[in-house]
Design a protein around this motif. Structure first.
Motif, PDB file in Angstrom:
ATOM      1  N   VAL A 186       0.865  -1.185   0.000  1.00 39.45           N
ATOM      2  CA  VAL A 186       0.000   0.000   0.000  1.00 39.45           C
ATOM      3  C   VAL A 186       0.896   1.227   0.000  1.00 39.45           C
ATOM      4  O   VAL A 186       1.793   1.338   0.842  1.00 39.45           O
ATOM      5  CB  VAL A 186      -0.924   0.023   1.231  1.00 39.45           C
ATOM      6  N   ILE A 205       1.060   7.002   3.042  1.00 36.26           N
ATOM      7  CA  ILE A 205       0.249   8.220   3.129  1.00 36.26           C
ATOM      8  C   ILE A 205       1.191   9.372   3.467  1.00 36.26           C
ATOM      9  O   ILE A 205       1.805   9.372   4.536  1.00 36.26           O
ATOM     10  CB  ILE A 205      -0.847   8.075   4.196  1.00 36.26           C
ATOM     11  N   LEU A 237       1.651   1.886   6.075  1.00 40.85           N
ATOM     12  CA  LEU A 237       0.719   1.016   6.779  1.00 40.85           C
ATOM     13  C   LEU A 237       1.290  -0.372   7.050  1.00 40.85           C
ATOM     14  O   LEU A 237       0.750  -1.135   7.856  1.00 40.85           O
ATOM     15  CB  LEU A 237      -0.585   0.895   5.996  1.00 40.85           C
ATOM     16  N   LEU A 295      -6.175   9.063  11.621  1.00 45.92           N
ATOM     17  CA  LEU A 295      -7.318   8.666  10.803  1.00 45.92           C
ATOM     18  C   LEU A 295      -8.607   9.321  11.290  1.00 45.92           C
ATOM     19  O   LEU A 295      -9.463   9.694  10.488  1.00 45.92           O
ATOM     20  CB  LEU A 295      -7.456   7.146  10.809  1.00 45.92           C
ATOM     21  N   ARG A 351     -11.558   9.243   8.711  1.00 47.62           N
ATOM     22  CA  ARG A 351     -11.551   7.851   8.285  1.00 47.62           C
ATOM     23  C   ARG A 351     -11.755   6.940   9.487  1.00 47.62           C
ATOM     24  O   ARG A 351     -11.305   7.245  10.602  1.00 47.62           O
ATOM     25  CB  ARG A 351     -10.227   7.502   7.596  1.00 47.62           C
ATOM     26  N   PRO A 402      -9.111   1.198  11.200  1.00 50.22           N
ATOM     27  CA  PRO A 402      -9.255  -0.181  10.738  1.00 50.22           C
ATOM     28  C   PRO A 402      -8.682  -1.165  11.741  1.00 50.22           C
ATOM     29  O   PRO A 402      -7.837  -0.833  12.573  1.00 50.22           O
ATOM     30  CB  PRO A 402      -8.439  -0.197   9.441  1.00 50.22           C
ATOM     31  N   LEU A 415     -10.022  -3.396   2.386  1.00 52.25           N
ATOM     32  CA  LEU A 415      -8.731  -2.782   2.070  1.00 52.25           C
ATOM     33  C   LEU A 415      -8.835  -1.879   0.843  1.00 52.25           C
ATOM     34  O   LEU A 415      -8.146  -0.855   0.753  1.00 52.25           O
ATOM     35  CB  LEU A 415      -7.688  -3.882   1.834  1.00 52.25           C
ATOM     36  N   TYR A 430     -11.117   0.116   0.034  1.00 51.97           N
ATOM     37  CA  TYR A 430     -11.678   1.421   0.388  1.00 51.97           C
ATOM     38  C   TYR A 430     -10.936   2.072   1.551  1.00 51.97           C
ATOM     39  O   TYR A 430     -11.340   3.142   2.018  1.00 51.97           O
ATOM     40  CB  TYR A 430     -13.163   1.289   0.761  1.00 51.97           C
ATOM     41  N   GLY A 431      -9.886   1.392   2.031  1.00 53.62           N
ATOM     42  CA  GLY A 431      -9.128   1.950   3.146  1.00 53.62           C
ATOM     43  C   GLY A 431      -9.849   1.881   4.470  1.00 53.62           C
ATOM     44  O   GLY A 431      -9.518   2.635   5.396  1.00 53.62           O
ATOM     45  N   THR A 432     -10.824   0.991   4.597  1.00 56.11           N
ATOM     46  CA  THR A 432     -11.582   0.900   5.845  1.00 56.11           C
ATOM     47  C   THR A 432     -11.211  -0.320   6.680  1.00 56.11           C
ATOM     48  O   THR A 432     -11.787  -0.532   7.748  1.00 56.11           O
ATOM     49  CB  THR A 432     -13.089   0.852   5.540  1.00 56.11           C
ATOM     50  N   VAL A 479     -11.014   6.382  -3.472  1.00 62.58           N
ATOM     51  CA  VAL A 479     -10.655   5.007  -3.801  1.00 62.58           C
ATOM     52  C   VAL A 479      -9.493   4.980  -4.791  1.00 62.58           C
ATOM     53  O   VAL A 479      -8.539   4.206  -4.629  1.00 62.58           O
ATOM     54  CB  VAL A 479     -11.880   4.260  -4.362  1.00 62.58           C
ATOM     55  N   LEU A 488      -5.977   5.513  -3.362  1.00 57.77           N
ATOM     56  CA  LEU A 488      -5.307   4.393  -2.707  1.00 57.77           C
ATOM     57  C   LEU A 488      -4.484   3.550  -3.686  1.00 57.77           C
ATOM     58  O   LEU A 488      -3.652   2.741  -3.266  1.00 57.77           O
ATOM     59  CB  LEU A 488      -6.338   3.500  -2.021  1.00 57.77           C
TER      60      LEU A 488
END
Length: 526
Positions: free
Chosen positions: A151, A154, A168, A244, A249, A252, A301, A303-305, A432, A435
């Motif tokens: 990933v 960020i 991450l 987050l 966000r 997670p 994953l 959607y990053g949630t 989306v 990401l």
């Protein structure tokens, strides 16, 4: 599909050779390996033993003592068959009858001359196939074909100053169990159905990277917004939760572990529409059912949630494969070299998916740093958006070497899939795509394989092994330590006579069949 015929033909040669060396009488002449099978055991014609030479000093023309002539057939009947010999006689044990059935099938199927990836099952045969796959993943190729973390980090910058850089630390391992059942309908037409299962263990291990030469991991402004006094030493999980939340966000989970999740069941027909002794071609159309499991939108994953991934497409799809084989070289039963290639395409139809609804309102100061990647998504109220997987294209080429009972192969493949089409909330789509996990993907890989038949043990099965290595890619996750074990078993449910085709696509087989039947008829008359 090439596994059965070539390997059992090789096994039959070993058995015939063993029988020839074990008998005191001359071995029967081997039939043409291209000729069709028969269940009748043909023994050589009995020949009288010539009289012994007359002793010195006697009349050679006088009456000779009666010779105790024993035919080759009688000798064979009086020999106890070994493990790798065909049993002869009437009072046979169940194991001996099973051995004889195996060798009858070897003789029958050998004359069909099946080879390559395009060959189908003999008529009336059922095949059960079990693929066991193991792999790991922690890296990906980005849009510059460079290896980066799975990933993308960020990162926030303000002018030339880097505010933070968050990795991450996504990593995972898993695999699958694919169970396939296929049946030979006509000898050149098979039906199959496949049940894919996947398991996975995905983890997030967040880490803040240094943003300057002093080892600081956060800028003074970000540290102040998160309430972190020491910009070098802090708990990354606590900082991630605070970050987050400030970005609107959901926090997670750091791990997802799933076992035996069902993917997209698919079924279809495989048609070997052309084959001769050197070239073969087959077409396989298929349809995919929407049985795959789509990750929960609040734990996805993509959607990053969360860390969870989809299992399969989760929607209707169609596809087909066109395969070709070219036999380069063949020497008796011992060596067979074949070049194969396959082109596969598929199309996934439109689906309706749920929006995630666990977003919160972002902090305005942080959101202004990257309003495209972190927009306000609290307006999503449980609706649905359109998701279309679209086209996928694969091409593979391999060179296969069959040496006695061992099959070896080396291959190369390219797999490409288009960027899925998403139609819905503009801010959600921007997030989306930011990401970089749903873009156009391409991977290139090499593979090595080996397979061994168990027919010498009278087990109609084959065990194979495959290793794959990704060597290049574009915007695609890299699967490392990719291993696959394949077990094929063959069950003759309704075995019939040897028929490679119901058509005239293989005329040389018909000529061999006619010659063999004529030879059989002549032997019976004697």
């Amino acid at each position: 599909m090439r596994t059965l015929a070539t390997t059992i033909a090789l096994a039959s040669l070993l058995v015939l050779a063993a029988a020839a060396t074990a008998q005191p009488a001359p071995a029967p002449a081997q039939p043409d390996p291209a000729a069709p099978a028969t269940d009748e055991v043909l023994l050589p014609e009995a020949k009288p033993v010539p009289p012994a030479p007359a002793p010195a000093g006697t009349d050679a023309t006088g009456p000779a003592p009666a010779a105790t002539a024993t035919s080759t057939a009688e000798e064979l009947r009086n020999v106890t068959p070994g493990f790798w010999q065909r049993a002869v006689g009437k009072n046979l044990s169940p194991f001996q009858r099973w051995k004889n059935f195996i060798w009858d099938e070897i003789d029958r199927i050998d004359r069909m001359d099946l080879y390559g990836v395009t060959a189908q099952l003999p008529k009336g045969y059922l095949k059960l196939k079990w693929d066991i796959t193991m792999l790991k993943a922690s890296r990906r190729y980005n849009d510059k074909r460079q290896l980066v973390p799975a990933v993308p980090p960020i990162e926030f910058t303000q002018g030339s100053e880097k505010m933070l850089s968050l990795d991450l630390g996504l990593s995972g391992q898993g695999g699958g169990h694919t169970i396939q059942m296929s049946y030979g309908i006509l000898g050149n037409l098979d039906w199959y159905i496949e049940f894919p299962f996947q398991y996975m263990d995905i983890q997030l291990n967040p880490k803040f990277n240094d943003i300057d030469d002093q080892g600081n991991k956060l800028s003074p402004m970000v540290a102040g917004l998160l309430g972190i006094p020491d910009r070098k030493n802090f708990d990354p999980n606590v900082a991630l939760c605070g970050l987050l939340t400030k970005l609107g966000r959901p926090v997670p989970g750091t791990r997802f572990k799933g076992k035996w999740a069902l993917g997209d069941i698919n079924t279809g027909f495989s048609w070997n529409w052309f084959r001769n002794s050197r070239i073969s071609a087959a077409l396989t159309p298929r349809v995919f059912f929407p049985t795959g499991r789509i990750a929960d939108a609040e734990n996805s994953l993509l959607y990053g949630t969360g860390p969870r991934l989809d299992v399969g497409l989760g929607g209707w799809a169609v596809g087909f494969t066109q395969g070709y084989d070219v036999r380069i070289f063949k020497h008796s039963f011992w060596i067979d070299i074949i070049a194969s290639t396959e082109f596969t395409t598929s199309y996934g139809f439109e689906q309706k998916r749920k929006y995630p609804t666990n977003f919160t309102k972002p902090d305005e100061a942080l959101a202004r740093m990257d309003p495209v990647a972190f927009p306000d998504l609290t307006t999503l109220s449980g609706g649905r958006f359109s998701y279309t997987p679209g086209w996928g294209l694969n091409w593979t080429a391999q060179l296969q070497f069959q040496v006695a009972l061992l099959g070896l192969g080396v291959g190369y493949g390219i797999m490409h899939s288009q960027e899925p089409e998403i139609d819905g909330d503009r801010n959600f789509i921007s997030m989306v795509k930011g990401l970089q996990l749903l873009g156009q993907q391409t991977t290139q890989a090499v593979q090595l394989s080996a397979a061994l038949t168990l027919l010498p043990l009278y087990i109609p099965a084959q065990v194979g092994f495959q290793w794959r290595k990704v060597v290049d890619g574009y915007n695609a996750i890299v699967f490392d330590d990719y291993y696959q074990i394949t077990i094929n078993t063959f069950l003759p449910l309704f075995p019939g006579k040897a028929e490679p085709f119901p058509s005239q696509a293989f005329p040389e087989w018909q000529a061999r069949e006619a010659a063999f039947q004529a030879e059989q008829a002549a032997a019976r008359k004697k």
